[in-house]
Structure formats: structure tokens, C-alpha cells
Scaffold this active site. Structure first.
Site, mmCIF file in Angstrom:
data_model
loop_
_atom_site.group_PDB
_atom_site.id
_atom_site.type_symbol
_atom_site.label_atom_id
_atom_site.label_comp_id
_atom_site.label_asym_id
_atom_site.label_seq_id
_atom_site.Cartn_x
_atom_site.Cartn_y
_atom_site.Cartn_z
ATOM 1 N N ASP A 35 0.782 -1.341 0.108
ATOM 2 C CA ASP A 35 -0.063 0.023 0.078
ATOM 3 C C ASP A 35 0.766 1.372 0.047
ATOM 4 O OD1 ASP A 35 -2.715 1.678 2.293
ATOM 5 O OD2 ASP A 35 -2.182 1.485 -0.110
ATOM 6 N N LYS B 61 1.922 4.708 -0.962
ATOM 7 C CA LYS B 61 1.362 5.738 -1.491
ATOM 8 C C LYS B 61 1.688 6.948 -0.975
ATOM 9 C CE LYS B 61 -2.670 4.716 1.145
ATOM 10 N NZ LYS B 61 -4.192 4.396 0.868
ATOM 11 N N ASN C 15 1.605 7.623 2.649
ATOM 12 C CA ASN C 15 2.343 6.594 3.678
ATOM 13 C C ASN C 15 3.579 6.928 3.776
ATOM 14 O OD1 ASN C 15 -0.036 5.367 4.043
ATOM 15 N ND2 ASN C 15 0.022 3.621 2.752
ATOM 16 N N ASP D 230 2.367 2.794 7.827
ATOM 17 C CA ASP D 230 0.981 2.168 7.340
ATOM 18 C C ASP D 230 1.098 0.841 6.752
ATOM 19 O OD1 ASP D 230 -1.919 3.700 6.492
ATOM 20 O OD2 ASP D 230 -1.555 2.098 7.661
ATOM 21 N N THR E 198 6.825 -33.361 -6.980
ATOM 22 C CA THR E 198 6.727 -33.522 -8.252
ATOM 23 C C THR E 198 5.626 -32.887 -9.094
ATOM 24 O OG1 THR E 198 5.685 -35.664 -7.573
ATOM 25 C CG2 THR E 198 8.026 -35.622 -7.955
#
Ligand SMILES: COc1ccc(CNC(=O)c2ccc3nccnc3c2)cc1
Length: 326
Positions: free
Chosen positions: A142, A144, A147, A163, A182
Site C-alpha cells: 500500500d 502511496k 504513507n 502504514d 513432483t
């Protein structure tokens, strides 16, 4: 006035140690208030996460506890540090260092667009912080401008990522274990669906590309005002718009970083490591300034004196009440 402000809903220990005052930030998860540590009058930020305002109970506690776990576990100069933590039945209270410069979002808005060398200094610090998170198996998810916080009103300052609410810790998943065995009997969708379900580290590289675009251009790369496509379609197609008047003075190297991060195919997108090696960031002046901000000499001296300490291994510098700080 503040004294009559309703402090009664706060945990007693929090109230005894801090005086909470005005709101300085709001987010989807709650609010951030300016507070004063009563014993030292030092300013701090208190982030209040309301447990109830998440739609589902499970999601709420998982996100909030993840955020708190991450906040307490990480240690990097460009990641916000938790100083204290309290909770009641309906809220978490996280005491954080106060970032006096506020959100990057407001800085870019007030300056229209950042000077290129300032954008480079901030971007290098964001890359360092995200590289640290990734090396600890944490995806922010997040990133941006809201933040990214600035430590002072000066252009040349330390930035911190905050944040981690949407963060994810890369846990060993059932899917990962399946892919170790496998493959002979596994259906094709296990492989194709596998590459699309997990949030790869590359999502943070994309967001850093958007962040750098906003710092350099002063506006977002994908926006409903550009053309007739929805923002989602612009993103899916990787169609961003560099308005000439805004980008004329930006160097080709800076534009190259943006273009290599805003690549739709995550496997072709430039990685954080590659971005740190990009020519645009091989700028000794910027690197010296960044390292001086991130690792100020004063703190180094304290570490040096500790290493001379007779006791065995280097003890972690205890988190004082700020008496170590200058
Ligand atoms: C003296 O009082 C102030 C000085 C500067 C500011 C600008 N800072 C802020 O607005 C701010 C916002 C959110 C935050 N989240 C975590 C940590 N610090 C934060 C700082 C806010 C108040």
C-alpha cells in the site's frame, strides 16, 4: 479545551504516560493524534486503530496484529518506529516518533512538483526501506504519498514509510510446498493460477514507480481526467501520461526509471535491486546526503562506544525515553 477532552476512553497507562491532543492525520484504519510524553514533554504521534471499523472481525485482527507485529519487528532508518503499544477492547494505540514534515502527499501538493534532486533523495530512501522489507519477507502493498512521512519541513530530510496495514508477511504457503513436490500429477491451473494469486514483491516496485512519477510530475500517472479510459483500464494497459509542460525539465534518466517501473508485466518490471543500481541513482552527492540522514554520526558514536563495552555480544541499544537522543 484539551483537559476536558474525553481522555477517559484511553487506556489508563497511555493516559498516564502521554497527553493526547489534536488530530494530525486520518486514515482508513483510524486517526493519528499529536501527543506529548508527560515526563519529557517530547512530541510523539499516537496512531489509533479502531478494531470495529474493519468489515470482518477476522480480517480486522489479522491486519492490525500483522501491522503491529511488523512495526515492532522492523528496524530501518526509513521505516517508522513504534515506541509504545496499548490496546483496549475496541482500539489499538500505537505510539510513533512524530514526523514533523507530515505527509509527502502535502509536500508535493504545496510545491506543485519536487525538484529532481529532492525527488531522487526521497526515492532512494523509499527504495532502501522497501528493499529492507523485502529482505525480511514483507510486502508493503500500500505504498502511496500518504504513507510516506517527512522528518522535517526542509527539502533535504529523512523520509519514513508508514502504514503497514496492508502488509503481508510472505509465509510458507501450501501452494509453495505443492510446487516443491513432483509436478507430474499437478493440473495446469495450479501453476498458472499460482503465478497470479500470490502478491509478488513486484507490486511494491510498481507503487514506487507511481510514487516517483508523482514526485517528479506533481500529478498521478493514472487519472480519470486523462482520456476516456477508466483509471483501472489505464493501469491494466500501463498507459500513463507525461504532460510535456510538467516533464520538460525532468532528466531522461529519471524518466527511464519511471518507465521501467510502470511496466504491466511483473516479470518484465524493473526490480528494487535493479532500480538501486540504475544510473540515475549513482549520484555520490545524493548518496552521501542520504547516508548522513539515515545514519547520523552521533548515533554511530554511541554504537562504537557500545562495541568497546566489555560484555559479550553487542547488546541492543535499549529504547530510552529519548535521553540518548541529542
Ligand atoms: C508540533 O505539532 C506538529 C508538527 C508537525 C506535524 C506534521 N506531521 C503530521 O502531520 C504527521 C501525520 C502523521 C504521522 N504519523 C506518524 C508519525 N508522524 C506523523 C506526523 C504535526 C503536528
Amino acid at each position: 479545551d484539551l483537559m476536558s477532552d474525553d481522555q477517559s476512553s484511553l487506556p489508563r497507562e497511555l493516559r498516564e504516560k502521554y497527553l493526547l491532543t489534536r488530530r494530525i492525520g486520518t486514515g482508513v484504519c483510524g486517526e493519528v493524534r499529536l501527543a506529548f510524553q508527560r515526563s519529557t514533554c517530547r512530541k510523539v504521534a499516537v496512531k489509533i486503530i479502531n478494531k470495529k471499523n474493519f468489515q470482518s472481525e477476522g480480517m480486522a485482527t489479522r491486519n492490525a496484529t500483522t501491522e503491529i507485529e511488523i512495526l515492532q519487528r522492523v528496524d530501518h532508518p526509513c521505516l517508522i518506529k513504534t515506541e509504545d503499544f496499548y490496546q483496549t477492547d475496541d482500539s489499538y494505540y500505537i505510539v510513533l516518533e512524530l514526523m514533523e514534515g507530515g505527509e509527502l502527499f502535502h509536500r508535493v501538493k504545496s510545491q506543485q512538483q519536487l525538484q529532481e534532486n529532492v525527488a531522487k533523495l526521497y526515492f532512494y530512501q523509499m527504495l532502501s526501506a522497501v528493499q529492507y522489507l523485502h529482505s525480511n519477507g514483507i510486502i508493503h502493498r500500500d505504498l502511496k504519498p500518504e504513507n510516506i512521512l517527512l522528518s522535517s519541513q526542509e527539502d533535504v530530510c529523512l523520509i519514513k514509510v508508514t502504514d503497514f496495514n496492508q502488509s503481508r508477511i510472505l509465509e510458507e504457503s501450501v501452494l509453495m510446498r505443492t510446487l516443491c513436490g513432483t509436478p507430474s500429477y499437478l493440473a495446469p491451473e495450479v501453476f498458472t493460477q499460482a503465478s497470479t494469486t500470490g502478491y509478488s514483491l513486484a507490486v511494491d516496485a510498481w507503487s514506487l514507480g507511481v510514487l516517483l512519477f508523482v514526485c517528479l510530475g506533481g500529478y498521478p500517472p493514472f487519472h480519470e481526467s486523462f482520456g476516456d479510459k477508466s483509471v483501472t483500464d489505464q493501469i491494466i494497459l500501463g498507459e500513463f501520461t507525461m504532460v510535456p509542460s510538467k516533464w520538460r525539465h525532468v532528466s531522461d534518466q529519471a524518466k527511464d526509471v519511471v518507465r521501467r517501473l510502470l511496466v504491466v508485466d511483473p516479470s518484465k518490471r524493473m526490480s528494487i535491486e535493479a532500480a538501486l543500481q540504475h544510473a540515475w541513482l549513482q549520484d555520490q552527492g545524493m548518496l552521501e546526503t542520504a547516508h548522513r540522514l539515515m545514519y547520523p554520526p552521533g548515533e554511530d558514536a554511541a554504537a562504537v562506544s557500545m562495541q568497546e563495552a566489555p560484555s559479550g555480544g553487542p547488546s541492543k541499544r535499549k529504547r530510552g525515553d529519548g535521553d540518548e537522543e541529542d
